[in-house]
Enzyme design. Structure first.
Site, PDB file in Angstrom:
ATOM      1  N   GLY A  31       0.814  -1.203   0.000  1.00  0.00           N
ATOM      2  CA  GLY A  31       0.000   0.000   0.000  1.00  0.00           C
ATOM      3  C   GLY A  31       0.848   1.254   0.000  1.00  0.00           C
ATOM      4  N   SER A  32       0.363   2.282   0.665  1.00  0.00           N
ATOM      5  CA  SER A  32       1.037   3.587   0.629  1.00  0.00           C
ATOM      6  C   SER A  32       2.378   3.601   1.345  1.00  0.00           C
ATOM      7  CB  SER A  32       0.120   4.662   1.221  1.00  0.00           C
ATOM      8  OG  SER A  32      -0.997   4.883   0.385  1.00  0.00           O
ATOM      9  N   SER A  33       2.691   2.550   2.106  1.00  0.00           N
ATOM     10  CA  SER A  33       4.025   2.484   2.712  1.00  0.00           C
ATOM     11  C   SER A  33       5.101   2.349   1.642  1.00  0.00           C
ATOM     12  CB  SER A  33       4.118   1.315   3.693  1.00  0.00           C
ATOM     13  OG  SER A  33       4.028   0.068   3.024  1.00  0.00           O
ATOM     14  N   PHE A  34       4.675   2.136   0.382  1.00  0.00           N
ATOM     15  CA  PHE A  34       5.625   2.016  -0.725  1.00  0.00           C
ATOM     16  C   PHE A  34       5.966   3.367  -1.349  1.00  0.00           C
ATOM     17  CE2 PHE A  34       7.055   0.388  -4.928  1.00  0.00           C
ATOM     18  CZ  PHE A  34       7.929  -0.595  -4.489  1.00  0.00           C
TER      19      PHE A  34
END
Length: 397
Positions: A117-120
């Site tokens: 998810g947005s942790s990427f």
């Protein structure tokens, strides 16, 4: 044992001697020595039992309180590459055979993959800065809060308008991250992600470890490149994610992941420029600030940098919009990075499901305890936060 051999550990070998035995097989007399035994070198795992307990307790509480299906957490020493804690829930007691379940015996922190998810997004920003097409004060136009790639609508919760590139992380803008990703040459973007270790086994040597999933850029389409920017269409393990984040804390170099105590300076490999790593680290610090999505990740007395992720679960070739994975990964302290921590909680069900609410709170508790255990001094003086000049500059007209 494979890692021990690769790290130069001497393994013990038994000796040989000729003996005289009676008819019952009992040794009566030693006749001669053939080969003397060779003692090995003691193997010491890198796991710190104190930090392991802290992580186990915090993760177990989060999984229970949020009615989650499972969870994993990894704590790494940024300086050495040692894994200080690696925990999973549900777990098991090896002394109680009544708890036996194959699923519980898996070390899911190293074997199970998930879409980050947005942790990427920090890796996309790092690739953008490395390309030379972007700089740390770059402004990204996210108006009108959505855009289409083919028939796919990519959108933000709100129309953020023209924002600094750091705000793409602070506010977790899907539109901003996707526009950045699509503007980069595929080979250049893939090259940076590849050097971060995405799609590769770590050097831990753990049996059954997964390499994650990232297709070669030759197979990318525009839609894949766009959704990759916010962590879909590829997969990582919690161990991979913690290691990749540690590179921001080392000034852009990758140090081997080790499940054994590191006694010599680890070999380093340059992944991104030091200026790039430091810039992204400072941008991620705003995520934990008052305007960010991870206020619960804050650790009193310490500067923290990280990124949240809230991911729809993939089910039968599609995504279930009612099931999520909550993710948070980060570095602490920012001024002198020591720990890289990745937390993922699968399918929280009791109301809260955002990475900034579920996983970030676990990060905070584990980081606070681990920093005390390691004796890392606080660094969050009100007038000494390294991110403040950048934040003020970004807010200036």
């Amino acid at each position: 044992l494979p890692e021990a051999r690769n790290r130069g550990y001497t393994l013990a070998t038994p000796g040989k001697k000729r003996v005289l035995r009676d008819r019952l097989g009992r040794t009566i007399e030693d006749i001669e020595g053939i080969r003397p035994p060779r003692p090995g070198r003691d193997l010491r795992t890198s796991i710190d039992l104190r930090i392991q307990y802290l992580a186990y307790r915090a993760l177990k509480k989060a999984v229970h309180d949020h009615g989650a299906v499972s969870g994993s957490a990894v704590v790494m020493d940024v300086e050495s590459g040692e894994v200080l804690a690696m925990v999973n829930q549900p777990s098991y007691n090896p002394n109680d055979r009544s708890q036996y379940s194959v699923a519980r015996y898996l070390n899911r922190a190293a074997t199970d993959i998930f879409e980050p998810g947005s942790s990427f997004k920090p890796f996309i920003v790092a690739a953008a800065l490395e390309s030379g097409l972007y700089h740390r004060e770059q402004v990204i136009d996210t108006s009108p809060g959505f855009f289409y790639v083919g028939s796919k609508r990519i959108e933000d919760k709100n129309n953020l308008g023209r924002i600094p590139i750091a705000t793409v992380l602070t506010k977790s803008s899907n539109v901003g991250a996707s526009r950045i990703s699509l503007s980069l040459e595929r080979v250049q973007l893939w090259s940076v992600l590849d050097r971060f270790g995405i799609g590769h086994l770590t050097s831990s040597g753990f049996p059954g470890e997964s390499a994650g999933v990232m297709t070669h850029f030759d197979q990318w389409r525009d839609i894949g490149q766009a959704v990759m920017a916010y962590g879909y269409g590829l997969s990582v393990t919690p161990l991979q994610l913690a290691h990749a984040y540690s590179i921001f804390g080392t000034g852009g170099v990758s140090r081997p992941v080790s499940l054994l105590v590191v006694e010599e300076k680890p070999v380093e490999e340059r992944v991104i420029a030091e200026d790039t790593a430091n810039a992204v680290l400072r941008m991620m610090q705003t995520v934990v600030g008052p305007d960010g999505t991870a206020r619960k990740a804050a650790v009193p007395g310490y500067t923290v940098a990280g990124k949240t992720g809230t991911v729809h679960k993939a089910v039968a070739g599609s995504y279930d919009t009612s099931r999520y994975s909550a993710v948070f990964a980060g570095i602490v302290p920012v001024t002198r990075p020591r720990l890289s921590i990745a937390v993922v909680v699968h399918e929280p069900a009791n109301g809260e499901y955002y990475g900034g609410a579920v996983a970030a709170a676990v990060f905070s508790e584990v980081a606070a305890g681990a920093l005390r255990v390691l004796g890392v001094p606080p660094d969050d003086a009100p007038d000494a936060s390294p991110a403040q000049p950048m934040i003020q500059a970004m807010r200036s007209p």
